[in-house]
Design a protein around this motif. Structure first.
Motif, mmCIF file in Angstrom:
data_model
loop_
_atom_site.group_PDB
_atom_site.id
_atom_site.type_symbol
_atom_site.label_atom_id
_atom_site.label_comp_id
_atom_site.label_asym_id
_atom_site.label_seq_id
_atom_site.Cartn_x
_atom_site.Cartn_y
_atom_site.Cartn_z
ATOM 1 N N GLY A 1 18.688 23.485 -57.291
ATOM 2 C CA GLY A 1 18.113 22.784 -56.144
ATOM 3 C C GLY A 1 17.824 23.685 -54.965
ATOM 4 O O GLY A 1 17.680 23.204 -53.829
ATOM 5 N N ASN A 2 17.694 24.977 -55.227
ATOM 6 C CA ASN A 2 17.453 25.921 -54.141
ATOM 7 C C ASN A 2 15.970 25.957 -53.762
ATOM 8 O O ASN A 2 15.094 25.661 -54.579
ATOM 9 N N GLN A 3 15.702 26.360 -52.530
ATOM 10 C CA GLN A 3 14.328 26.616 -52.111
ATOM 11 C C GLN A 3 13.932 28.012 -52.566
ATOM 12 O O GLN A 3 14.483 29.004 -52.109
ATOM 13 N N GLY A 4 12.972 28.076 -53.461
ATOM 14 C CA GLY A 4 12.468 29.346 -53.969
ATOM 15 C C GLY A 4 10.986 29.221 -54.252
ATOM 16 O O GLY A 4 10.331 28.269 -53.823
ATOM 17 N N SER A 5 10.457 30.155 -54.988
ATOM 18 C CA SER A 5 9.039 30.121 -55.329
ATOM 19 C C SER A 5 8.756 29.023 -56.348
ATOM 20 O O SER A 5 9.507 28.850 -57.319
ATOM 21 N N VAL A 6 7.678 28.294 -56.129
ATOM 22 C CA VAL A 6 7.242 27.231 -57.028
ATOM 23 C C VAL A 6 5.729 27.268 -57.141
ATOM 24 O O VAL A 6 5.048 27.946 -56.368
ATOM 25 N N ILE A 7 5.215 26.518 -58.112
ATOM 26 C CA ILE A 7 3.767 26.370 -58.265
ATOM 27 C C ILE A 7 3.334 25.128 -57.500
ATOM 28 O O ILE A 7 3.817 24.022 -57.774
ATOM 29 N N LYS A 8 2.455 25.309 -56.541
ATOM 30 C CA LYS A 8 1.884 24.190 -55.801
ATOM 31 C C LYS A 8 0.502 23.880 -56.368
ATOM 32 O O LYS A 8 -0.338 24.770 -56.480
ATOM 33 N N VAL A 9 0.293 22.616 -56.733
ATOM 34 C CA VAL A 9 -0.997 22.191 -57.266
ATOM 35 C C VAL A 9 -1.532 21.069 -56.388
ATOM 36 O O VAL A 9 -0.868 20.042 -56.207
ATOM 37 N N THR A 10 -2.699 21.267 -55.827
ATOM 38 C CA THR A 10 -3.367 20.213 -55.075
ATOM 39 C C THR A 10 -4.707 19.935 -55.739
ATOM 40 O O THR A 10 -5.375 20.854 -56.218
ATOM 41 N N ALA A 11 -5.075 18.652 -55.757
ATOM 42 C CA ALA A 11 -6.327 18.261 -56.395
ATOM 43 C C ALA A 11 -6.876 17.022 -55.708
ATOM 44 O O ALA A 11 -6.121 16.110 -55.357
ATOM 45 N N LYS A 12 -8.189 16.996 -55.547
ATOM 46 C CA LYS A 12 -8.860 15.862 -54.914
ATOM 47 C C LYS A 12 -10.148 15.546 -55.671
ATOM 48 O O LYS A 12 -10.834 16.450 -56.127
ATOM 49 N N GLY A 13 -10.452 14.264 -55.765
ATOM 50 C CA GLY A 13 -11.731 13.831 -56.305
ATOM 51 C C GLY A 13 -11.958 14.202 -57.750
ATOM 52 O O GLY A 13 -12.629 15.188 -58.039
ATOM 53 N N ARG A 14 -11.418 13.411 -58.672
ATOM 54 C CA ARG A 14 -11.596 13.744 -60.086
ATOM 55 C C ARG A 14 -13.069 13.593 -60.495
ATOM 56 O O ARG A 14 -13.713 12.593 -60.210
ATOM 57 N N ARG A 15 -13.547 14.612 -61.235
ATOM 58 C CA ARG A 15 -14.903 14.556 -61.780
ATOM 59 C C ARG A 15 -14.914 14.701 -63.297
ATOM 60 O O ARG A 15 -15.929 14.462 -63.947
ATOM 61 N N GLY A 16 -13.796 15.106 -63.877
ATOM 62 C CA GLY A 16 -13.696 15.252 -65.330
ATOM 63 C C GLY A 16 -13.220 13.976 -65.993
ATOM 64 O O GLY A 16 -13.001 12.948 -65.344
ATOM 65 N N ASP A 17 -13.011 14.031 -67.301
ATOM 66 C CA ASP A 17 -12.617 12.861 -68.076
ATOM 67 C C ASP A 17 -11.109 12.639 -68.109
ATOM 68 O O ASP A 17 -10.660 11.538 -68.447
ATOM 69 N N GLU A 18 -10.320 13.664 -67.797
ATOM 70 C CA GLU A 18 -8.857 13.523 -67.853
ATOM 71 C C GLU A 18 -8.364 12.811 -66.596
ATOM 72 O O GLU A 18 -8.356 13.372 -65.507
ATOM 73 N N LYS A 19 -7.905 11.570 -66.764
ATOM 74 C CA LYS A 19 -7.500 10.750 -65.627
ATOM 75 C C LYS A 19 -6.079 11.036 -65.154
ATOM 76 O O LYS A 19 -5.701 10.653 -64.047
ATOM 77 N N SER A 20 -5.281 11.705 -65.980
ATOM 78 C CA SER A 20 -3.889 11.985 -65.638
ATOM 79 C C SER A 20 -3.745 13.386 -65.042
ATOM 80 O O SER A 20 -4.134 14.379 -65.679
ATOM 81 N N PHE A 21 -3.197 13.462 -63.860
ATOM 82 C CA PHE A 21 -2.946 14.743 -63.188
ATOM 83 C C PHE A 21 -2.025 15.622 -64.028
ATOM 84 O O PHE A 21 -2.299 16.811 -64.231
#
Length: 315
Positions: A161-181
Motif C-alpha cells: 500500500g505504499n506510494q510508488g511508481s504506477v501506470i496512469k491511464v487516462t482515456a476520453k471519448g471512445r471511438r473503437g469497438d471495445e466498450k470496456s476500459f
C-alpha cells in the motif's frame, strides 16, 4: 487452504506503458499512458483504504465461476485476512482490493463485492472500506460491508500500500469497438506479450458517461436449480446502466500460460458518495461522453487459491 504460487517476471512499468499507449489511443479520441508517482488514493474520488499500490505486489485468483454453476456452492466462503495469509502478505502493513462475490451468509443474500481493505501493525488492525452491491426491494443498492467475508469467487490485488511508481491511464471519448476500459488494456497487453503473463491490479474512476453493469440477485430457489447452461445464469443476472462518477477496482491478466482457469479480467464498481450505482462492470454506453482515469501496478507473484475442480461449461 489449497494454494499454488507462481513467480512472475514482468517488464518494467515504463515498457508496459509504451506497449499500452498506441492500442489505447486507437480506441479513444484522447488517451495517455504514463508512469507517475501514485497520488494518495485514500482521497476523493478513489477512497481506497490505502494510499498507494506499491510494495510486494501480488495477485490472487480465489475459487471461480464454477462455484456458481450448475448451482451455487455455498460452502465456498473465505475471510479476506485468511486470504492475505495465503498470499504471504506482510502483517506489518498492506492492502487488498479487487472484485468478487459478497458474503451472502453475513448480509443475508447474494451480492457483488468490491473488496477494499488495509491493515497496519498486524492483521487485527484493519481499515475496511469494502462496498457491496445488491438488489434490495427490487432496486440496486450500494452499502458498506460490515465484514471481511467473501464467497464463491474473488480476484485480489495485494501490496504494501505504499506510494510508488504506477501506470496512469487516462482515456476520453471512445471511438473503437471495445466498450470496456479494462478489456482494452488487457487486450493490448495480450497483443504485446503473447503467452507471457502480465498481471495488473488497480483502481479507476469513471468520471463521465454512462456505463453498463450487472448485479447478481439472491440465489434461486432449490426448485429452480441446477442451471443447465450458462445462458440460464446470464438470464438470472440483473443488468443496469449508471451515470458517472463510479469507482472501479480491477484485476486482469494478459495470458494464462499455466492453464489455471484464471478469470482474465474482473472489475467491480461502487459509487462512493451516496448514489446506488455499481456492480460488475461491462463497459460504456456513451462512447463519445465517457472519460476514465486509472492507476495500476504489475504483480510479481500470482496465487491460485481453492481452484474449483470443475470448469464452467459455456453453452
Amino acid at each position: 487452504m489449497q494454494t499454488d504460487s507462481f513467480s512472475l517476471s514482468p517488464p518494467s512499468l515504463e515498457e508496459i506503458a509504451v506497449s499500452l499507449q498506441s492500442p489505447i489511443a486507437a480506441n479513444y479520441e484522447y488517451a495517455a499512458v504514463d508512469v507517475v508517482l501514485c497520488p494518495d488514493l485514500r482521497k476523493a474520488p478513489f477512497y481506497l483504504a490505502t494510499e498507494g499500490l506499491s510494495g510486494e505486489e501480488k495477485i490472487s485468483d480465489v475459487g471461480g465461476q464454477p462455484n456458481l454453476f450448475p448451482e451455487p456452492r455455498l460452502d465456498c466462503k473465505w475471510n479476506l485476512i485468511e486470504l492475505a495469509h495465503a498470499m504471504d502478505m506482510d502483517p506489518r502493513g498492506g492492502c487488498l482490493l479487487g472484485a468478487g462475490a459478497g458474503p451472502f451468509h453475513v448480509i443475508g443474500q447474494n451480492c457483488e463485492l468490491v473488496p477494499n481493505i488495509a491493515w497496519s501493525n498486524g492483521f487485527g488492525n484493519v481499515a475496511n472500506e469494502t462496498r457491496f452491491a445488491q438488489i434490495k426491494n427490487s432496486k440496486p443498492s450500494i452499502e458498506k460491508s460490515p465484514s471481511l467475508e467473501c464467497a464463491l469467487m474473488v480476484n485480489l490485488y495485494g501490496s504494501r500500500g505504499n506510494q510508488g511508481s504506477v501506470i496512469k491511464v487516462t482515456a476520453k471519448g471512445r471511438r473503437g469497438d471495445e466498450k470496456s476500459f479494462t478489456e482494452s488494456i488487457r487486450k493490448a497487453l495480450s497483443h504485446a506479450y503473447g503467452d507471457r503473463m502480465i498481471s495488473l491490479g488497480g483502481v479507476f474512476v469513471i468520471k463521465k458517461g454512462r456505463t453498463h453493469h450487472h448485479i447478481m440477485p439472491d440465489f434461486p430457489s432449490k426448485e429452480e436449480l441446477p442451471w443447465k447452461n450458462a445462458k440460464q445464469v446470464t438470464d438470472w443476472l440483473t443488468f443496469h446502466d449508471f451515470e458517472a462518477p463510479i469507482v472501479c477496482l480491477s484485476v486482469l491478466h494478459s495470458a494464462d500460460p499455466e492453464k489455471l482457469d484464471l478469470r482474465m479480467e474482473h472489475t467491480h464498481c461502487a459509487s462512493m458518495e451516496g448514489e446506488n450505482a455499481g456492480g460488475h462492470y461491462h463497459g460504456d454506453l456513451d462512447g463519445e461522453e465517457v472519460e476514465y482515469e486509472g492507476y495500476f501496478n504489475v504483480a510479481k507473484t500470482l496465487y491460485r487459491i481453492q481452484r474449483p475442480a470443475v470448469t464452467l461449461e459455456r453453452k
